[in-house]
Design a protein around this motif. Structure first.
Motif, PDB file in Angstrom:
ATOM      1  N   ARG A 160      18.781  55.963 -26.819  1.00  0.00           N
ATOM      2  CA  ARG A 160      17.973  54.825 -26.389  1.00  0.00           C
ATOM      3  C   ARG A 160      16.539  54.895 -26.909  1.00  0.00           C
ATOM      4  NH1 ARG A 160      19.371  51.186 -22.924  1.00  0.00           N
ATOM      5  NH2 ARG A 160      17.215  50.963 -22.208  1.00  0.00           N
ATOM      6  N   SER A 161      16.244  55.920 -27.706  1.00  0.00           N
ATOM      7  CA  SER A 161      14.885  56.077 -28.216  1.00  0.00           C
ATOM      8  C   SER A 161      14.580  55.026 -29.282  1.00  0.00           C
ATOM      9  CB  SER A 161      14.700  57.472 -28.815  1.00  0.00           C
ATOM     10  OG  SER A 161      13.467  57.562 -29.503  1.00  0.00           O
ATOM     11  N   ALA A 162      13.385  54.463 -29.220  1.00  0.00           N
ATOM     12  CA  ALA A 162      12.960  53.505 -30.242  1.00  0.00           C
ATOM     13  C   ALA A 162      12.674  54.190 -31.572  1.00  0.00           C
ATOM     14  CB  ALA A 162      11.722  52.756 -29.762  1.00  0.00           C
ATOM     15  N   LEU A 163      12.571  55.533 -31.573  1.00  0.00           N
ATOM     16  CA  LEU A 163      12.322  56.279 -32.805  1.00  0.00           C
ATOM     17  C   LEU A 163      13.606  56.572 -33.579  1.00  0.00           C
ATOM     18  CD1 LEU A 163       9.761  58.899 -31.425  1.00  0.00           C
ATOM     19  CD2 LEU A 163       9.235  56.958 -32.922  1.00  0.00           C
ATOM     20  N   ARG A 164      14.710  56.594 -32.915  1.00  0.00           N
ATOM     21  CA  ARG A 164      15.970  57.021 -33.541  1.00  0.00           C
ATOM     22  C   ARG A 164      16.330  56.191 -34.779  1.00  0.00           C
ATOM     23  NH1 ARG A 164      20.356  60.072 -31.709  1.00  0.00           N
ATOM     24  NH2 ARG A 164      22.324  59.596 -32.744  1.00  0.00           N
ATOM     25  N   PRO A 165      16.173  54.851 -34.751  1.00  0.00           N
ATOM     26  CA  PRO A 165      16.555  54.080 -35.943  1.00  0.00           C
ATOM     27  C   PRO A 165      15.719  54.381 -37.177  1.00  0.00           C
ATOM     28  CG  PRO A 165      16.361  52.647 -34.010  1.00  0.00           C
ATOM     29  CD  PRO A 165      15.773  53.970 -33.639  1.00  0.00           C
ATOM     30  N   LEU A 166      14.629  55.132 -37.034  1.00  0.00           N
ATOM     31  CA  LEU A 166      13.771  55.437 -38.174  1.00  0.00           C
ATOM     32  C   LEU A 166      14.307  56.594 -39.005  1.00  0.00           C
ATOM     33  CD1 LEU A 166      10.286  55.225 -36.412  1.00  0.00           C
ATOM     34  CD2 LEU A 166      11.454  53.430 -37.708  1.00  0.00           C
ATOM     35  N   PHE A 167      15.389  57.225 -38.565  1.00  0.00           N
ATOM     36  CA  PHE A 167      15.909  58.412 -39.241  1.00  0.00           C
ATOM     37  C   PHE A 167      17.390  58.236 -39.566  1.00  0.00           C
ATOM     38  CE2 PHE A 167      12.335  59.677 -36.647  1.00  0.00           C
ATOM     39  CZ  PHE A 167      11.608  60.505 -37.488  1.00  0.00           C
ATOM     40  N   THR A 168      17.809  58.860 -40.644  1.00  0.00           N
ATOM     41  CA  THR A 168      19.226  58.859 -41.002  1.00  0.00           C
ATOM     42  C   THR A 168      19.964  59.899 -40.157  1.00  0.00           C
ATOM     43  OG1 THR A 168      18.898  60.525 -42.730  1.00  0.00           O
ATOM     44  CG2 THR A 168      18.646  58.207 -43.364  1.00  0.00           C
ATOM     45  N   LYS A 169      21.276  59.819 -40.171  1.00  0.00           N
ATOM     46  CA  LYS A 169      22.081  60.785 -39.410  1.00  0.00           C
ATOM     47  C   LYS A 169      21.849  62.209 -39.905  1.00  0.00           C
ATOM     48  CE  LYS A 169      25.810  57.616 -38.095  1.00  0.00           C
ATOM     49  NZ  LYS A 169      27.269  57.336 -38.186  1.00  0.00           N
ATOM     50  N   ALA A 170      21.710  62.369 -41.209  1.00  0.00           N
ATOM     51  CA  ALA A 170      21.481  63.709 -41.765  1.00  0.00           C
ATOM     52  C   ALA A 170      20.162  64.282 -41.262  1.00  0.00           C
ATOM     53  CB  ALA A 170      21.492  63.649 -43.290  1.00  0.00           C
ATOM     54  N   GLU A 171      19.139  63.453 -41.185  1.00  0.00           N
ATOM     55  CA  GLU A 171      17.843  63.928 -40.705  1.00  0.00           C
ATOM     56  C   GLU A 171      17.914  64.286 -39.229  1.00  0.00           C
ATOM     57  OE1 GLU A 171      14.726  61.506 -43.602  1.00  0.00           O
ATOM     58  OE2 GLU A 171      15.566  60.528 -41.830  1.00  0.00           O
ATOM     59  N   LEU A 172      18.616  63.476 -38.446  1.00  0.00           N
ATOM     60  CA  LEU A 172      18.743  63.757 -37.018  1.00  0.00           C
ATOM     61  C   LEU A 172      19.453  65.082 -36.779  1.00  0.00           C
ATOM     62  CD1 LEU A 172      19.741  60.190 -35.750  1.00  0.00           C
ATOM     63  CD2 LEU A 172      17.568  61.351 -35.354  1.00  0.00           C
ATOM     64  N   ALA A 173      20.459  65.365 -37.620  1.00  0.00           N
ATOM     65  CA  ALA A 173      21.201  66.620 -37.459  1.00  0.00           C
ATOM     66  C   ALA A 173      20.345  67.831 -37.815  1.00  0.00           C
ATOM     67  CB  ALA A 173      22.450  66.593 -38.333  1.00  0.00           C
TER      68      ALA A 173
END
Length: 695
Positions: free
Chosen positions: A258-271
């Motif tokens: 639900r974070s507004a920051l999450r869409p700023l990163f790709t799945k690879a970056e989040l991992a």
């Protein structure tokens, strides 16, 4: 239509003049396009010729609405490092709006793509960017410089990127002020990925701090021209997350679903963030970054609304889309009669027949795909902000209440047409969003509050202006929903402090209301589908005065379906009005004053008495003996019908009747396969020649 063409002409002229004053060489194609649109709209507005007017409206809508969404999506894809997607989106934007800003951004994106694919080296890419920079004169420098940093990022040459930055920083300690937010974000990302020590006292922490101050307007800074107003905050969010990772902190806690920051990163970056370990450690800096990210993760953004739509707004848009497809599969979504059968809101049915459920069902119907797309895009954008601030339950309560009140307002103020669309509900959410932004002013960054309040104010004025200019827009439904959304939200905001058990009761109440509304709506639509068309569609009467030959005038009463719209023929000032629907129309009205007398030869005069359909039919058959394909039938109350099928399957009907003061003639056209032909007898029974006199 005349108002719409006037608005398009004015806006196109103002846009062309503004671009001419700007003096950017790259704006020439867009200036030509604006002048072409102005010419088409102005020609149609002045001459009344419809084809060029329709073309002007379509082109203006495409140029005005689609490119901003494409460029916004392209910028977000660029933030995420998705160069290929960004290129496709930017290509669409520059084709539809070939101005200097979009052309420069396209050249930057395309050059980055070529370097990423290995078709150009970084040095060749820099030369290509230098050639594109003059599109915007000296104002394109910051965008071109940012593009150079993207070239290094595209090849994952993070070391080369930092060498370029540190080479400038060694000579100028204020180098960060000359770089855009995108360039600074890439520098922080490079430090995080290389774990390199920052020399000259300008490291990730200092850069992020500068970005915050620059966004608040507290220090001088250079911005990339043409970027979305929300893009700096997006870059600040990315830079803050990478900076926290650089310092050894774990940013994954700020990147939840639900974070507004999450869409700023790709799945690879989040991992990668959960395993990130920095080579330095500063507890004070980490705590400050964590506090900032705690605020940023709750900042709704229009920029990321389509990539991470909130559940309630996305679900409502999805349901409306499914219903639109169902309507289009079974009938026509632009036919008012069929929309009425599907649950459209018509004052006659709501008030006289007591079908109050239409106030709800009309919210999920749309007059064609364009109407739906405009509403869905606006709902997802505004709904993303409002729902994140107020929560899904209050959001659903406001949506339902605003939609119904908007419909009630339109019915109460005498809206004559069939109403469909979620505009009243969305206007309520728009008002709720403004209230929530104002209510959050103490816990949100001031720049975010100001930017969104400015956006709400501009959008409100733009919608008001368009509503006044475009007749088919129901200002009463928009206004009623908007006021309802503001009032209900103002009531609900303080309720966040009530005990949890009462909040849970409120959630249950919202669920019950929605279930009840859907149950009543589905039951009502089923009943509507089972009704005979002649009972479903109300018949209205209108009065008109006809100017006839030989100085005569006639007063007539014309009956027409409530789903047909009245049109005036301004190109023929003395012509009678007409009523047009999707599947039928009353296109011709004429009268002949005085007794109906016909010379049948040998000095004999035949008098046709009022209501004598048999004699009138024989005379019409004799007069049309050589005409093929005409079928004469007796109609209700003395009317005679002459039916002639058309090659496309439509049926032309000429209806005549002799009255005390003369003969009335009506011309109808019914499309192939339409059931509206069932209404003809009722329309004729309630139509009459009231008076026919000489001037």
């Amino acid at each position: 239509m005349e108002n719409i063409l006037g608005v398009i002409t004015l806006i196109s002229l103002m846009s062309a003049l503004r671009m001419l004053r700007g003096g950017f060489p790259g704006d020439r194609p867009l200036i030509v396009l604006a002048l072409v649109i102005m010419g088409l709209a102005g020609h149609s507005w002045y001459t009344g010729e419809p084809i060029t007017g329709v073309l002007a409206v379509i082109v203006a809508l495409v140029v005005g609405i689609i490119p901003p969404y494409l460029s916004m999506a392209s910028q977000l894809a660029r933030v995420r490092g998705q160069t290929r997607l960004s290129l496709w989106l930017e290509t669409g934007a520059v084709i539809l709006r070939p101005g200097a800003v979009r052309r420069l951004h396209f050249h930057v994106t395309y050059t980055v793509y070529l370097v990423q694919r290995g078709r150009l080296s970084i040095s060749e890419g820099i030369e290509r960017l230098a050639k594109a920079e003059p599109l915007l004169g000296d104002k394109g420098a910051s965008t071109a410089v940012e593009g150079i940093f993207w070239l290094h990022a595209a090849k994952e040459d993070w070391g080369g990127l930092l060498d370029r930055f540190e080479g400038v920083a060694a000579k100028d300690s204020t180098a960060v002020t000359g770089l855009s937010f995108g360039a600074l974000s890439l520098i922080v990302e490079a430090y995080a990925k290389t774990k390199r020590e920052a020399p000259y006292g300008i490291g990730p922490v200092q850069i992020v701090e500068h970005m915050h101050l620059a966004a608040d307007g507290k220090v001088a800074h250079t911005r990339s021209i043409g970027e979305s107003g929300e893009l700096p905050d997006a870059y600040i969010g990315r830079a803050s997350v990478f900076c926290l990772a650089y310092l050894g902190g774990d940013p994954s806690g700020f990147l939840g679903r639900r974070s507004a920051l999450r869409p700023l990163f790709t799945k690879a970056e989040l991992a990668q963030f959960s395993d990130a370990k920095g080579r330095t450690y500063n507890e004070e800096d980490i705590e400050r970054l964590q506090a900032e990210l705690g605020v940023q993760k709750d900042l709704p953004s229009f920029l990321t609304s389509f990539r991470a739509p909130t559940p309630a707004s996305a679900s409502l848009a999805f349901i409306s889309g499914v219903i639109l497809l169902a309507v289009m599969a079974t009938g026509s979504s632009i036919d008012p009669s069929y929309l009425l059968r599907c649950g459209g809101c018509l004052a006659d049915r709501v008030v006289n027949a007591g079908e109050w459920w239409r106030l709800f069902t009309s919210m999920f119907l749309h007059a064609g795909p364009v109407h739906f797309l405009v509403n869905a895009l606006f709902l997802i954008q505004v709904g993303n902000l409002a729902e994140r601030l107020m929560g899904p339950w209050r959001f659903l309560a406001v949506y339902l209440f605003s939609g119904v009140i908007g419909s009630v307002t339109a019915v109460a103020l005498g809206q004559p047409a069939v109403m469909v669309g979620a505009s009243g509900a969305i206007s309520g959410i728009f008002g709720a969003g403004a209230v929530m932004v104002f209510a959050s002013r103490r816990r949100m960054p001031l720049r975010w509050v100001r930017r969104n309040m400015s956006a709400f104010t501009f959008t409100f004025l733009a919608n008001l202006f368009l509503g006044l200019a475009i007749p088919m827009v129901s200002l009463s439904a928009h206004g009623g929903g908007f006021v309802a959304g503001i009032l209900l939200t103002a009531i609900l905001v303080p309720l966040t402090r009530i005990p949890k058990v009462l909040r849970d009761i409120g959630k249950v109440a919202v669920v019950v209301l929605w279930i009840a509304a859907f149950a009543l709506g589905i039951s009502g639509v089923r009943h509507s589908f089972n009704m005979d068309l002649s009972k479903l569609i109300p018949v209205r009467q209108a009065h008109a005065t006809l100017t006839l030959e030989r100085g005569q005038t006639a007063s007539v009463t014309i009956a027409h379906p409530g789903t047909w719209a009245k049109i005036s023929r301004k190109e023929l000032p003395n012509s009678p009005p007409a009523w047009v629907g999707s599947q039928g129309q009353l296109f011709y009205i004429d009268a002949a004053c005085g007794p109906m007398q016909v010379d049948i030869g040998d000095g004999q005069i035949l008098h046709v008495e009022p209501g004598d359909s048999e004699t009138l039919m024989e005379l019409l058959k004799a007069a049309n003996a050589e005409a093929d394909g005409i079928e004469f039938l007796g109609g209700p109350n003395g009317w005679v019908l002459a039916n002639r099928p058309e090659p496309d399957g439509a049926v032309m009907v000429q209806a005549r009747k002799v009255f005390e003061t003369g003969m009335l003639q009506l011309g109808f056209r019914f499309e192939a396969g339409t059931n509206e032909l069932q209404l003809l007898d009722t329309l004729l029974e309630q139509s009459a020649l009231d008076e026919c006199v000489a001037r």
